[in-house]
Design a protein around this motif. Structure first.
Motif, PDB file in Angstrom:
ATOM      1  N   ALA A   7     -13.094   7.394 -13.183  1.00  0.00           N
ATOM      2  CA  ALA A   7     -12.794   8.455 -14.144  1.00  0.00           C
ATOM      3  C   ALA A   7     -11.551   8.092 -14.945  1.00  0.00           C
ATOM      4  CB  ALA A   7     -12.598   9.774 -13.417  1.00  0.00           C
ATOM      5  N   SER A   8     -10.540   7.546 -14.272  1.00  0.00           N
ATOM      6  CA  SER A   8      -9.315   7.128 -14.971  1.00  0.00           C
ATOM      7  C   SER A   8      -9.622   6.026 -15.970  1.00  0.00           C
ATOM      8  CB  SER A   8      -8.279   6.620 -13.984  1.00  0.00           C
ATOM      9  OG  SER A   8      -7.810   7.650 -13.183  1.00  0.00           O
ATOM     10  N   LEU A   9     -10.448   5.068 -15.548  1.00  0.00           N
ATOM     11  CA  LEU A   9     -10.817   3.959 -16.426  1.00  0.00           C
ATOM     12  C   LEU A   9     -11.556   4.469 -17.650  1.00  0.00           C
ATOM     13  CD1 LEU A   9     -10.893   0.898 -16.812  1.00  0.00           C
ATOM     14  CD2 LEU A   9     -13.032   0.860 -15.521  1.00  0.00           C
ATOM     15  N   SER A  10     -12.480   5.383 -17.395  1.00  0.00           N
ATOM     16  CA  SER A  10     -13.244   5.960 -18.509  1.00  0.00           C
ATOM     17  C   SER A  10     -12.323   6.695 -19.465  1.00  0.00           C
ATOM     18  CB  SER A  10     -14.319   6.899 -17.955  1.00  0.00           C
ATOM     19  OG  SER A  10     -15.015   7.506 -19.016  1.00  0.00           O
ATOM     20  N   LEU A  11     -11.376   7.431 -18.909  1.00  0.00           N
ATOM     21  CA  LEU A  11     -10.418   8.178 -19.729  1.00  0.00           C
ATOM     22  C   LEU A  11      -9.558   7.226 -20.544  1.00  0.00           C
ATOM     23  CD1 LEU A  11      -9.289  10.994 -20.367  1.00  0.00           C
ATOM     24  CD2 LEU A  11      -7.680  10.682 -18.489  1.00  0.00           C
ATOM     25  N   VAL A  12      -9.112   6.157 -19.896  1.00  0.00           N
ATOM     26  CA  VAL A  12      -8.282   5.173 -20.601  1.00  0.00           C
ATOM     27  C   VAL A  12      -9.071   4.502 -21.720  1.00  0.00           C
ATOM     28  CG1 VAL A  12      -7.118   2.951 -20.296  1.00  0.00           C
ATOM     29  CG2 VAL A  12      -6.697   4.784 -18.689  1.00  0.00           C
ATOM     30  N   LYS A  13     -10.342   4.141 -21.422  1.00  0.00           N
ATOM     31  CA  LYS A  13     -11.181   3.509 -22.453  1.00  0.00           C
ATOM     32  C   LYS A  13     -11.368   4.437 -23.642  1.00  0.00           C
ATOM     33  CE  LYS A  13     -13.854   0.259 -19.661  1.00  0.00           C
ATOM     34  NZ  LYS A  13     -15.190  -0.083 -19.170  1.00  0.00           N
ATOM     35  N   THR A  14     -11.606   5.716 -23.350  1.00  0.00           N
ATOM     36  CA  THR A  14     -11.782   6.688 -24.433  1.00  0.00           C
ATOM     37  C   THR A  14     -10.503   6.805 -25.248  1.00  0.00           C
ATOM     38  OG1 THR A  14     -13.295   7.914 -23.026  1.00  0.00           O
ATOM     39  CG2 THR A  14     -12.428   9.074 -24.926  1.00  0.00           C
ATOM     40  N   TRP A  15      -9.409   6.846 -24.546  1.00  0.00           N
ATOM     41  CA  TRP A  15      -8.114   6.961 -25.231  1.00  0.00           C
ATOM     42  C   TRP A  15      -7.865   5.726 -26.089  1.00  0.00           C
ATOM     43  CZ3 TRP A  15      -3.154   4.658 -24.831  1.00  0.00           C
ATOM     44  CH2 TRP A  15      -2.119   5.361 -25.436  1.00  0.00           C
ATOM     45  N   HIS A  16      -8.227   4.532 -25.542  1.00  0.00           N
ATOM     46  CA  HIS A  16      -8.059   3.288 -26.306  1.00  0.00           C
ATOM     47  C   HIS A  16      -8.944   3.290 -27.539  1.00  0.00           C
ATOM     48  CE1 HIS A  16      -5.443   1.020 -23.656  1.00  0.00           C
ATOM     49  NE2 HIS A  16      -6.164   1.432 -22.613  1.00  0.00           N
ATOM     50  N   ALA A  17     -10.174   3.721 -27.354  1.00  0.00           N
ATOM     51  CA  ALA A  17     -11.085   3.761 -28.511  1.00  0.00           C
ATOM     52  C   ALA A  17     -10.536   4.684 -29.585  1.00  0.00           C
ATOM     53  CB  ALA A  17     -12.465   4.225 -28.062  1.00  0.00           C
ATOM     54  N   LEU A  18     -10.012   5.812 -29.152  1.00  0.00           N
ATOM     55  CA  LEU A  18      -9.427   6.762 -30.106  1.00  0.00           C
ATOM     56  C   LEU A  18      -8.234   6.143 -30.801  1.00  0.00           C
ATOM     57  CD1 LEU A  18      -9.466   9.636 -31.249  1.00  0.00           C
ATOM     58  CD2 LEU A  18      -7.985  10.324 -29.356  1.00  0.00           C
ATOM     59  N   GLN A  19      -7.390   5.460 -30.040  1.00  0.00           N
ATOM     60  CA  GLN A  19      -6.225   4.821 -30.649  1.00  0.00           C
ATOM     61  C   GLN A  19      -6.646   3.727 -31.616  1.00  0.00           C
ATOM     62  OE1 GLN A  19      -3.552   3.496 -27.588  1.00  0.00           O
ATOM     63  NE2 GLN A  19      -2.285   5.329 -27.811  1.00  0.00           N
ATOM     64  N   LEU A  20      -7.685   2.974 -31.214  1.00  0.00           N
ATOM     65  CA  LEU A  20      -8.186   1.916 -32.091  1.00  0.00           C
ATOM     66  C   LEU A  20      -8.700   2.507 -33.388  1.00  0.00           C
ATOM     67  CD1 LEU A  20      -8.648  -1.120 -32.255  1.00  0.00           C
ATOM     68  CD2 LEU A  20     -10.887  -0.753 -31.246  1.00  0.00           C
ATOM     69  N   GLN A  21      -9.420   3.605 -33.260  1.00  0.00           N
ATOM     70  CA  GLN A  21      -9.925   4.289 -34.467  1.00  0.00           C
ATOM     71  C   GLN A  21      -8.772   4.754 -35.327  1.00  0.00           C
ATOM     72  OE1 GLN A  21     -12.415   7.509 -33.311  1.00  0.00           O
ATOM     73  NE2 GLN A  21     -14.231   6.648 -34.272  1.00  0.00           N
ATOM     74  N   GLN A  22      -7.787   5.336 -34.669  1.00  0.00           N
ATOM     75  CA  GLN A  22      -6.618   5.810 -35.432  1.00  0.00           C
ATOM     76  C   GLN A  22      -5.909   4.636 -36.096  1.00  0.00           C
ATOM     77  OE1 GLN A  22      -4.224   7.929 -32.600  1.00  0.00           O
ATOM     78  NE2 GLN A  22      -5.422   9.840 -32.771  1.00  0.00           N
ATOM     79  N   ARG A  44      -2.401  -3.296 -26.234  1.00  0.00           N
ATOM     80  CA  ARG A  44      -2.400  -4.371 -25.242  1.00  0.00           C
ATOM     81  C   ARG A  44      -1.902  -3.861 -23.888  1.00  0.00           C
ATOM     82  NH1 ARG A  44      -0.242  -8.266 -29.293  1.00  0.00           N
ATOM     83  NH2 ARG A  44       0.354  -7.436 -29.795  1.00  0.00           N
ATOM     84  N   GLU A  45      -0.834  -3.053 -23.889  1.00  0.00           N
ATOM     85  CA  GLU A  45      -0.291  -2.492 -22.648  1.00  0.00           C
ATOM     86  C   GLU A  45      -1.345  -1.623 -21.948  1.00  0.00           C
ATOM     87  OE1 GLU A  45       3.254  -0.413 -23.762  1.00  0.00           O
ATOM     88  OE2 GLU A  45       4.408  -2.270 -24.022  1.00  0.00           O
ATOM     89  N   GLU A  46      -2.012  -0.802 -22.735  1.00  0.00           N
ATOM     90  CA  GLU A  46      -3.042   0.069 -22.169  1.00  0.00           C
ATOM     91  C   GLU A  46      -4.222  -0.748 -21.650  1.00  0.00           C
ATOM     92  OE1 GLU A  46      -2.775   3.274 -21.456  1.00  0.00           O
ATOM     93  OE2 GLU A  46      -0.754   3.224 -22.317  1.00  0.00           O
ATOM     94  N   GLN A  47      -4.554  -1.833 -22.351  1.00  0.00           N
ATOM     95  CA  GLN A  47      -5.627  -2.711 -21.885  1.00  0.00           C
ATOM     96  C   GLN A  47      -5.223  -3.381 -20.569  1.00  0.00           C
ATOM     97  OE1 GLN A  47      -6.286  -5.208 -25.317  1.00  0.00           O
ATOM     98  NE2 GLN A  47      -7.998  -3.940 -26.040  1.00  0.00           N
ATOM     99  N   CYS A  48      -3.920  -3.792 -20.492  1.00  0.00           N
ATOM    100  CA  CYS A  48      -3.426  -4.374 -19.233  1.00  0.00           C
ATOM    101  C   CYS A  48      -3.512  -3.359 -18.102  1.00  0.00           C
ATOM    102  CB  CYS A  48      -1.990  -4.867 -19.397  1.00  0.00           C
ATOM    103  SG  CYS A  48      -1.867  -6.454 -20.206  1.00  0.00           S
ATOM    104  N   LYS A  49      -3.086  -2.141 -18.411  1.00  0.00           N
ATOM    105  CA  LYS A  49      -3.161  -1.080 -17.398  1.00  0.00           C
ATOM    106  C   LYS A  49      -4.612  -0.852 -16.975  1.00  0.00           C
ATOM    107  CE  LYS A  49       0.927   1.556 -18.800  1.00  0.00           C
ATOM    108  NZ  LYS A  49       1.396   2.822 -19.388  1.00  0.00           N
ATOM    109  N   ALA A  50      -5.515  -0.822 -17.954  1.00  0.00           N
ATOM    110  CA  ALA A  50      -6.936  -0.621 -17.664  1.00  0.00           C
ATOM    111  C   ALA A  50      -7.458  -1.766 -16.793  1.00  0.00           C
ATOM    112  CB  ALA A  50      -7.740  -0.507 -18.954  1.00  0.00           C
TER     113      ALA A  50
END
Length: 172
Positions: A7-22, A44-50
């Motif tokens: 669930a955390s991974l999914s949340l992080v991926k969604t957040w990353h996608a949103l940030q990428l879109q932004q 990159r930091e969020e991807q490392c965390k993911a």
């Protein structure tokens, strides 16, 4: 833990996608380079965390799997021991039943012998009563005979004395 990590991974991926879109939207709106670089660093930091979360999740899943295998092996060992113990108890039960059946047969035989012995004893008691009565009659007869013998002895003695007296007188 596995579900939480997913669930955390999914949340992080969604957040990353949103940030990428932004970030793309901002780039389209001519995002200043410094801000773009900050967003890229954050990404990159969020991807490392993911990635770390994913590795932790994978490690935890492997540990859970190994623990599950150990637990299952332990349960199988305990089950096998219980089965062997039950088999041993069943064998003991069968042996005990056989011994009890044998003892019951022996007791029946002993009881039959006791019944026969009791009948023999009753017969012997009856015979003894007969012998006792015969013995008593024989004793009475012996006593009577002894009394008659005594009388005859006395008579014989008296007769001897009489003959002793008569014989010298008749000789002289």
């Amino acid at each position: 833990q596995l579900v939480e990590a997913k669930a955390s991974l999914s949340l992080v991926k969604t957040w990353h996608a949103l940030q990428l879109q932004q970030a793309k939207a901002q780039m389209n709106n001519m995002v200043p380079k410094k801000q773009f670089e900050q967003l890229q660093t954050c990404l990159r930091e969020e991807q490392c965390k993911a990635q770390q979360l994913q590795e932790n999740l994978h490690r935890q899943a492997e540990q859970a799997c190994r623990q599950l295998v150990r637990t299952q092996e332990e349960h199988e060992r305990l089950l096998q021991a219980a089965v062997e113990q039950v088999e041993g108890l069943e064998h003991n039960l069968r042996s005990t039943k056989a011994v009890l059946a044998e003892r019951a047969a022996q007791l029946k035989d002993t009881q039959a012998q006791l019944s026969r012995s009791k009948l023999l004893i009753e017969d012997l008691c009856e015979e003894n009563r007969g012998f006792a009565m015969a013995l008593q009659a024989a004793e009475l007869k012996q006593k009577s005979t002894e009394e008659k013998n005594h009388l005859l002895d006395e008579q014989a003695s008296a007769l001897k004395q009489l003959i002793g007296k008569i014989t010298p007188a008749s000789l002289s």
